[in-house]
Design a protein around this motif. Structure first.
Motif, PDB file in Angstrom:
ATOM      1  N   ASN A 164       8.455  55.219  77.726  1.00 30.88           N
ATOM      2  CA  ASN A 164       8.456  54.953  79.167  1.00 30.88           C
ATOM      3  C   ASN A 164       8.442  53.455  79.422  1.00 30.88           C
ATOM      4  OD1 ASN A 164       8.392  57.683  80.276  1.00 30.88           O
ATOM      5  ND2 ASN A 164       6.394  57.834  79.287  1.00 30.88           N
ATOM      6  N   ALA A 165       9.637  52.893  79.546  1.00 27.90           N
ATOM      7  CA  ALA A 165       9.771  51.440  79.671  1.00 27.90           C
ATOM      8  C   ALA A 165       9.241  50.922  80.993  1.00 27.90           C
ATOM      9  CB  ALA A 165      11.237  51.048  79.525  1.00 27.90           C
ATOM     10  N   ASP A 166       9.163  51.781  82.032  1.00 29.18           N
ATOM     11  CA  ASP A 166       8.685  51.286  83.314  1.00 29.18           C
ATOM     12  C   ASP A 166       7.189  50.974  83.305  1.00 29.18           C
ATOM     13  OD1 ASP A 166       8.037  53.924  83.036  1.00 29.18           O
ATOM     14  OD2 ASP A 166       8.811  54.575  84.969  1.00 29.18           O
ATOM     15  N   VAL A 167       6.501  51.287  82.188  1.00 28.08           N
ATOM     16  CA  VAL A 167       5.100  50.897  82.034  1.00 28.08           C
ATOM     17  C   VAL A 167       4.981  49.455  81.548  1.00 28.08           C
ATOM     18  CG1 VAL A 167       2.936  51.475  80.839  1.00 28.08           C
ATOM     19  CG2 VAL A 167       4.477  53.288  81.582  1.00 28.08           C
ATOM     20  N   ASP A 168       6.077  48.911  80.983  1.00 30.98           N
ATOM     21  CA  ASP A 168       6.063  47.591  80.366  1.00 30.98           C
ATOM     22  C   ASP A 168       5.899  46.501  81.416  1.00 30.98           C
ATOM     23  OD1 ASP A 168       6.471  45.295  78.906  1.00 30.98           O
ATOM     24  OD2 ASP A 168       8.174  46.081  77.794  1.00 30.98           O
ATOM     25  N   LEU A 169       4.808  45.768  81.346  1.00 32.43           N
ATOM     26  CA  LEU A 169       4.522  44.730  82.343  1.00 32.43           C
ATOM     27  C   LEU A 169       5.316  43.450  82.093  1.00 32.43           C
ATOM     28  CD1 LEU A 169       0.651  45.083  82.568  1.00 32.43           C
ATOM     29  CD2 LEU A 169       2.364  46.052  84.099  1.00 32.43           C
ATOM     30  N   ALA A 170       5.715  43.228  80.840  1.00 28.40           N
ATOM     31  CA  ALA A 170       6.385  41.970  80.500  1.00 28.40           C
ATOM     32  C   ALA A 170       7.896  42.061  80.643  1.00 28.40           C
ATOM     33  CB  ALA A 170       6.030  41.556  79.065  1.00 28.40           C
ATOM     34  N   ALA A 171       8.402  43.162  81.219  1.00 30.09           N
ATOM     35  CA  ALA A 171       9.839  43.376  81.279  1.00 30.09           C
ATOM     36  C   ALA A 171      10.527  42.522  82.334  1.00 30.09           C
ATOM     37  CB  ALA A 171      10.137  44.853  81.539  1.00 30.09           C
ATOM     38  N   LYS A 172       9.793  42.096  83.358  1.00 29.77           N
ATOM     39  CA  LYS A 172      10.410  41.397  84.463  1.00 29.77           C
ATOM     40  C   LYS A 172      11.192  40.172  83.997  1.00 29.77           C
ATOM     41  CE  LYS A 172       8.910  44.019  87.777  1.00 29.77           C
ATOM     42  NZ  LYS A 172       9.848  44.824  88.574  1.00 29.77           N
ATOM     43  N   GLY A 173      12.454  40.106  84.410  1.00 34.64           N
ATOM     44  CA  GLY A 173      13.298  38.985  84.042  1.00 34.64           C
ATOM     45  C   GLY A 173      13.891  39.090  82.660  1.00 34.64           C
ATOM     46  N   GLY A 174      13.531  40.119  81.882  1.00 33.74           N
ATOM     47  CA  GLY A 174      14.068  40.292  80.540  1.00 33.74           C
ATOM     48  C   GLY A 174      15.296  41.185  80.543  1.00 33.74           C
ATOM     49  N   ASP A 175      15.710  41.634  79.353  1.00 33.85           N
ATOM     50  CA  ASP A 175      16.870  42.508  79.240  1.00 33.85           C
ATOM     51  C   ASP A 175      16.529  43.670  78.321  1.00 33.85           C
ATOM     52  OD1 ASP A 175      17.361  41.623  76.476  1.00 33.85           O
ATOM     53  OD2 ASP A 175      18.045  39.757  77.382  1.00 33.85           O
ATOM     54  N   ALA A 176      17.555  44.497  78.029  1.00 35.35           N
ATOM     55  CA  ALA A 176      17.316  45.713  77.266  1.00 35.35           C
ATOM     56  C   ALA A 176      16.762  45.434  75.880  1.00 35.35           C
ATOM     57  CB  ALA A 176      18.610  46.530  77.162  1.00 35.35           C
ATOM     58  N   THR A 177      17.159  44.335  75.247  1.00 34.25           N
ATOM     59  CA  THR A 177      16.648  44.045  73.907  1.00 34.25           C
ATOM     60  C   THR A 177      15.145  43.790  73.932  1.00 34.25           C
ATOM     61  OG1 THR A 177      17.205  41.705  74.147  1.00 34.25           O
ATOM     62  CG2 THR A 177      18.851  43.115  73.121  1.00 34.25           C
ATOM     63  N   ASP A 178      14.622  43.241  75.030  1.00 40.52           N
ATOM     64  CA  ASP A 178      13.174  43.027  75.134  1.00 40.52           C
ATOM     65  C   ASP A 178      12.423  44.350  75.157  1.00 40.52           C
ATOM     66  OD1 ASP A 178      13.309  40.148  75.349  1.00 40.52           O
ATOM     67  OD2 ASP A 178      14.088  40.432  77.357  1.00 40.52           O
ATOM     68  N   ILE A 179      13.033  45.372  75.732  1.00 39.25           N
ATOM     69  CA  ILE A 179      12.432  46.704  75.737  1.00 39.25           C
ATOM     70  C   ILE A 179      12.570  47.363  74.373  1.00 39.25           C
ATOM     71  CG2 ILE A 179      12.600  49.017  76.722  1.00 39.25           C
ATOM     72  CD1 ILE A 179      11.347  47.048  78.620  1.00 39.25           C
ATOM     73  N   LEU A 180      13.775  47.304  73.782  1.00 41.40           N
ATOM     74  CA  LEU A 180      14.022  47.997  72.510  1.00 41.40           C
ATOM     75  C   LEU A 180      13.161  47.454  71.378  1.00 41.40           C
ATOM     76  CD1 LEU A 180      17.925  48.409  72.601  1.00 41.40           C
ATOM     77  CD2 LEU A 180      16.158  50.004  73.342  1.00 41.40           C
ATOM     78  N   PRO A 210      28.514  57.559  77.050  1.00 44.33           N
ATOM     79  CA  PRO A 210      29.017  56.377  76.343  1.00 44.33           C
ATOM     80  C   PRO A 210      29.635  55.422  77.346  1.00 44.33           C
ATOM     81  CG  PRO A 210      30.513  58.231  76.044  1.00 44.33           C
ATOM     82  CD  PRO A 210      29.321  58.767  76.777  1.00 44.33           C
ATOM     83  N   SER A 211      29.607  54.139  77.057  1.00 48.57           N
ATOM     84  CA  SER A 211      30.131  53.143  77.987  1.00 48.57           C
ATOM     85  C   SER A 211      30.992  52.142  77.237  1.00 48.57           C
ATOM     86  CB  SER A 211      28.990  52.412  78.696  1.00 48.57           C
ATOM     87  OG  SER A 211      29.480  51.344  79.474  1.00 48.57           O
ATOM     88  N   SER A 212      32.115  51.775  77.859  1.00 50.46           N
ATOM     89  CA  SER A 212      32.977  50.762  77.238  1.00 50.46           C
ATOM     90  C   SER A 212      32.301  49.399  77.228  1.00 50.46           C
ATOM     91  CB  SER A 212      34.304  50.678  78.003  1.00 50.46           C
ATOM     92  OG  SER A 212      34.089  50.316  79.352  1.00 50.46           O
ATOM     93  N   ILE A 213      31.277  49.220  78.068  1.00 54.80           N
ATOM     94  CA  ILE A 213      30.516  47.963  78.044  1.00 54.80           C
ATOM     95  C   ILE A 213      29.885  47.758  76.675  1.00 54.80           C
ATOM     96  CG2 ILE A 213      28.502  46.799  79.042  1.00 54.80           C
ATOM     97  CD1 ILE A 213      29.158  48.166  81.668  1.00 54.80           C
ATOM     98  N   LEU A 214      29.536  48.859  76.006  1.00 52.14           N
ATOM     99  CA  LEU A 214      28.887  48.783  74.707  1.00 52.14           C
ATOM    100  C   LEU A 214      29.886  48.796  73.554  1.00 52.14           C
ATOM    101  CD1 LEU A 214      26.106  51.422  75.436  1.00 52.14           C
ATOM    102  CD2 LEU A 214      25.940  48.940  75.676  1.00 52.14           C
ATOM    103  N   ALA A 215      31.192  48.875  73.858  1.00 51.95           N
ATOM    104  CA  ALA A 215      32.189  49.019  72.806  1.00 51.95           C
ATOM    105  C   ALA A 215      32.504  47.704  72.109  1.00 51.95           C
ATOM    106  CB  ALA A 215      33.482  49.615  73.382  1.00 51.95           C
ATOM    107  N   GLY A 216      32.199  46.584  72.748  1.00 56.75           N
ATOM    108  CA  GLY A 216      32.461  45.294  72.129  1.00 56.75           C
ATOM    109  C   GLY A 216      31.284  44.860  71.277  1.00 56.75           C
ATOM    110  N   ASN A 217      30.725  43.713  71.620  1.00 55.32           N
ATOM    111  CA  ASN A 217      29.544  43.215  70.920  1.00 55.32           C
ATOM    112  C   ASN A 217      28.313  43.903  71.501  1.00 55.32           C
ATOM    113  OD1 ASN A 217      27.211  41.520  70.326  1.00 55.32           O
ATOM    114  ND2 ASN A 217      28.693  40.055  69.506  1.00 55.32           N
ATOM    115  N   LEU A 218      27.717  44.825  70.734  1.00 57.68           N
ATOM    116  CA  LEU A 218      26.602  45.625  71.251  1.00 57.68           C
ATOM    117  C   LEU A 218      25.409  44.758  71.608  1.00 57.68           C
ATOM    118  CD1 LEU A 218      25.334  48.347  71.896  1.00 57.68           C
ATOM    119  CD2 LEU A 218      24.699  48.554  69.479  1.00 57.68           C
ATOM    120  N   ALA A 219      25.113  43.755  70.778  1.00 56.22           N
ATOM    121  CA  ALA A 219      23.962  42.896  71.046  1.00 56.22           C
ATOM    122  C   ALA A 219      24.123  42.170  72.380  1.00 56.22           C
ATOM    123  CB  ALA A 219      23.773  41.891  69.909  1.00 56.22           C
TER     124      ALA A 219
END
Length: 843
Positions: A164-180, A210-219
């Motif tokens: 449950n990522a919405d519990v993460d307090l430090a997520a503000k201003g970050g991106d998906a890698t900060d959650i993962l 699936p999304s074409s956004i993720l088809a290039g450089n995943l990172a």
């Protein structure tokens, strides 16, 4: 009966206790009853009738639903409890089979003031919609003990683990890698590359699609997804037959936050720091049967980079080796964006139509200054300089239309559903570079340009049907057709200091046209026995046909193949707090566009990469055992697994035959890979406001394949080693809206066929202050702030060469974050839909 009574008494005690602490009415609540309840444990017998009461329970701030709120129904005349239920995870509740009369509702939940609703009068056969019921938060200290509602950080389901990522307090201003970085069983390296239990061959979905956004450089693509927009991350190590077989390491499903409330709202989130800045907008509008959502996020990057390359190539027993020494300084700058428009419409009571368009853009530019020296035996060559500007550009679009038809059912079991899903995706990818070669005095001698354009398209049509066989059995089956086309065009050009560019005669123009059709059908069966054993078994058959051609050499012969992909998940609930699991599945890892593209990427001419259109799919068989339990305030999850990869896809490097001192890396099916590992995750709620969680993973890897000896002949090669890693997080909430979170993690040495990559450590600290009106917050987050950066070293060894490549990651960052919510929302119906991946999603 004893279990039902136990659950009721627990809810009764919790509600009464909290009502007393918060000053609310000390009235009981009851759990959800079946459609034909035999008894109501307290009060009088449940009334019989065909009237209904429904509603939607939300937080008084109107920003979120109150999950699993308790709703109790009392007869106004006798003040006796006659019925009750528990809201779902969206705050929706429905009470059925009520007799005509006058009632009083009591709505309550831990952490909120109980709310009574008097004079609820219903007639025979009437369905009364209570609309939105708002609960105000209540936190009160009694004998130095704070009573507050806390959402679980991790949920363990029969076939997946939910963070449950919405519990993460430090997520503000970050991106998906900060959650993962914080999700159990996942690892994220310093470059943002994600692996699941040691495998980087993972399938990443956004809202089950699936999304074409993720088809290039995943990172890079993951960095386009703002952390504030992520609700949950689902880790699916043993996917059922409904899922595509792609992704040998498993599936990561990122679920974004959605709004099902009436009205108009807009959330603004952003952050600014020394490495990146972000600005995101998330809005929705809903009126009646129509809902519209729009969100967008922009991200700017400005960050230095650097590397050192030390490699030795061996040309033969009687020839002196060549030593290459290179240093690189650079700077990355880029703009990224992701924008999504969603629509949903209720055609009829049991029919709905949903659609959406998602756009993604990436504009990354890297300026590098390379200084290279060659040592041939005792002879030191003149140093060379090379200035390179690399362009990594893409724009992508995903469009989907989904239809869902549900059929009336009986009881509380699964309902009968038919869904038809379509999706079209397109991605334009450009990887160009311009290079200026200079002499020892810094005078321009020659120029070089590589033009590399790629277009990938995908169309998906899927039909799914599910039907209950009985209250404890369900049958699912469906079919899916996926059509993919990859078109690559590349060209090398040369020029003098001032002359025009001409085609490089040593590297002729090239192209690749790659068509792939995947036809699939699946059958899945689920059984839940009376002794709490859940069996979910199924099989999926996928047939892949490929037509490919390369410019200058005509058609490429790539065999078609069919694969049977079985899966079985077993789950046994030992008691109310402990569950064990056993699972087996087979997965397929097909090569992506970067793996296939035969463009000779020589931005750094001494460390070259090239794709391979002849790649076969990688096949993985996986067995997993899981154990999870709650011990007082602690949740534990232990996983043991084994994974066998055949036709393992990895990069194989060899000495260049055309440029002395250079190494060329090419993706290949090397052979086999064995992995045996364990993962332990624990979260401890020390107090309702202070939680700690930790993750430890250990994996043994054995890889075998073929490499080349010094004369160019194939020889068997193997490598083995143990990789371990760990992570520690803590989160504390204070009064007046203050909260802090800290993170420390380490990832150990990683093994490849020809070498290894050293370990690294990461850490972060964040603080946030919520506004008193609960509509916004401001925060500060810092990562790796004790140093400016760190080195990230990869080591390769073979009979032909030795290489030590050290990349400098400048990841010390500090960012200021903010968020604010605008708008007014009211209750709306929550419905479920299906995606083109075949999994259920809420919208």
């Amino acid at each position: 009966m004893w279990l039902r009574t136990t659950v009721y008494l627990f809810l009764l005690t919790t509600t009464v206790t909290f009502a007393q602490l918060s000053g609310g009415t000390p009235s009981p609540s009851v759990p959800a009853q079946s459609s034909q309840p035999s008894t109501i444990p307290v009060g009088e017998t449940s009334s019989k009738g065909n009237a209904k009461i429904s509603g939607y329970v939300v937080d008084s701030t109107l920003t979120k639903a109150v999950e699993y709120a308790n709703i109790a129904v009392y007869n106004t005349a006798t003040d006796k409890l006659v019925d009750g239920t528990v809201a779902d995870d969206k705050g929706k509740f429905t009470l059925t089979k009520l007799a005509p009369g006058s009632y009083r509702l009591l709505v309550s939940f831990l952490g909120y003031n109980a709310k009574p609703i008097d004079n609820v009068v219903i007639a025979k056969g009437q369905t009364k919609d209570m609309g939105v019921i708002r609960l105000s938060a209540s936190t009160r200290t009694l004998n130095e003990v704070t009573v507050a509602g806390t959402k679980a950080l991790v949920e363990d389901k029969v076939d997946r683990l939910v963070y449950n990522a919405d519990v993460d307090l430090a997520a503000k201003g970050g991106d998906a890698t900060d959650i993962l970085k914080k999700v159990p069983m996942l690892s994220v390296d310093l470059a943002g590359n994600v692996s699941l239990q040691g495998s980087s061959n993972v399938r990443v979905l956004i809202n089950n699609k699936p999304s074409s956004i993720l088809a290039g450089n995943l990172a890079d693509a993951l960095r386009q997804i703002p952390a504030d927009l992520i609700k949950t991350v689902e880790v699916i190590t043993s996917p059922s037959a409904k899922y595509d077989a792609e992704g040998s390491g498993g599936i990561i499903n990122i679920i974004t936050k959605k709004n099902t409330l009436q009205g108009l709202h807009l959330d603004v989130d952003g952050g600014s720091g020394n490495r990146t800045s972000t600005l995101g907008l998330n809005g929705s509008f809903r009126k009646g049967k129509l809902g519209v959502s729009l969100n967008g996020n922009g991200r700017g990057v400005y960050n230095p980079s650097g590397s050192d390359l030390n490699q030795t190539t061996f040309l033969g027993e009687s020839i002196a080796p060549v030593r290459t020494r290179q240093h690189s300084d650079g700077f990355d700058k880029g703009l990224f964006g992701q924008y999504a428009l969603g629509l949903d419409y209720d055609i009829a009571k049991n029919q709905s139509l949903t659609g959406g368009v998602r756009f993604g853009v990436r504009n990354l530019s890297r300026d590098q200054h390379l200084a290279t020296s060659l040592l041939k035996g005792d002879i030191v060559g003149a140093p060379s300089r090379r200035d390179v500007n690399s362009q990594d550009l893409s724009n992508s679009v995903d469009m989907n239309i989904d239809y869902l038809h549900t059929y009336p059912g009986t009881g509380d079991g699964p309902q009968r559903e038919l869904s038809i899903s379509t999706q079209y995706s397109q991605n334009h990818l450009t990887n160009n570079f311009d290079a200026n070669n200079l002499d020892t005095l810094g005078i321009l001698t020659t120029r070089q340009r590589n033009l590399n354009f790629n277009t990938s398209q995908e169309f998906v049509l899927q039909v799914d049907y599910q039907t209950p066989i009985s209250q404890a059995q369900q049958l699912e089956f469906g079919a899916k057709e996926t059509y993919r086309r990859v078109n690559s065009q590349y060209q090398y050009l040369l020029a003098g200091p001032t002359s025009d560019y001409v085609v490089d005669s040593q590297r002729p123009d090239g192209s690749l046209l790659y068509d792939q059709n995947i036809g699939a059908a699946y059958l899945s069966y689920t059984l839940t026995t009376h002794n709490k054993i859940t069996i979910k078994a199924g099989t999926r058959y996928e047939y892949t046909s490929i037509q490919a051609s390369a410019g200058g050499q005509g058609p490429i012969s790539i065999p078609n193949y069919g694969k049977l992909v079985p899966s079985i998940n077993l789950s046994k609930k030992l008691n109310e707090s402990t569950t064990i699991k056993l699972a087996y599945n087979r997965r397929i890892q097909r090569p992506n566009v970067q793996d296939l593209n035969p463009n000779f990427n020589a931005a750094n001419p001494y460390n070259v990469s090239i794709g391979n259109p002849y790649l076969k799919p990688e096949i993985t068989d996986r067995i997993e055992f899981g154990y999870s339990t709650y011990v007082k305030k602690t949740y534990l999850n232990l996983t043991l697994y084994s994974r066998l990869n055949r036709d393992d896809i990895q990069s194989i490097s060899q000495r260049s035959d055309t440029l002395i001192g250079a190494v060329v890396s090419r993706r290949s099916n090397i052979g086999k890979e064995y992995n045996y590992g364990t993962n332990l995750f624990a979260t401890v709620n020390i107090t309702p406001r202070w939680s700690v969680n930790t993750n430890i993973d250990i994996m043994y890897r054995y890889i075998s394949g073929l490499a080349l000896d010094v004369s160019g002949l194939s020889i068997p090669l193997s490598n083995t080693g143990v990789r371990w890693g760990g992570r520690f997080d803590t989160q504390i909430q204070f009064d007046k809206g203050w909260a802090i979170q800290a993170n420390l993690g380490y990832r150990g040495k990683d093994i490849a066929l020809q070498g290894y990559r050293i370990g690294f450590a990461q850490y972060s600290l964040g603080a946030r202050k919520a506004f008193t009106n609960k509509r916004g917050s401001i925060g500060l987050a810092a990562e790796n702030f004790l140093t400016n950066g760190m080195g990230f070293t990869s080591v390769l060894n073979s009979a032909q060469f030795n290489q030590d490549f050290r990349q400098y990651i400048y990841n010390s960052s500090i960012r200021l974050t903010f968020s604010y919510k605008i708008g007014n929302l009211n209750g709306a119906k929550v419905k479920k839909g299906k995606s083109a991946s075949g999994e259920e999603e809420n919208s």
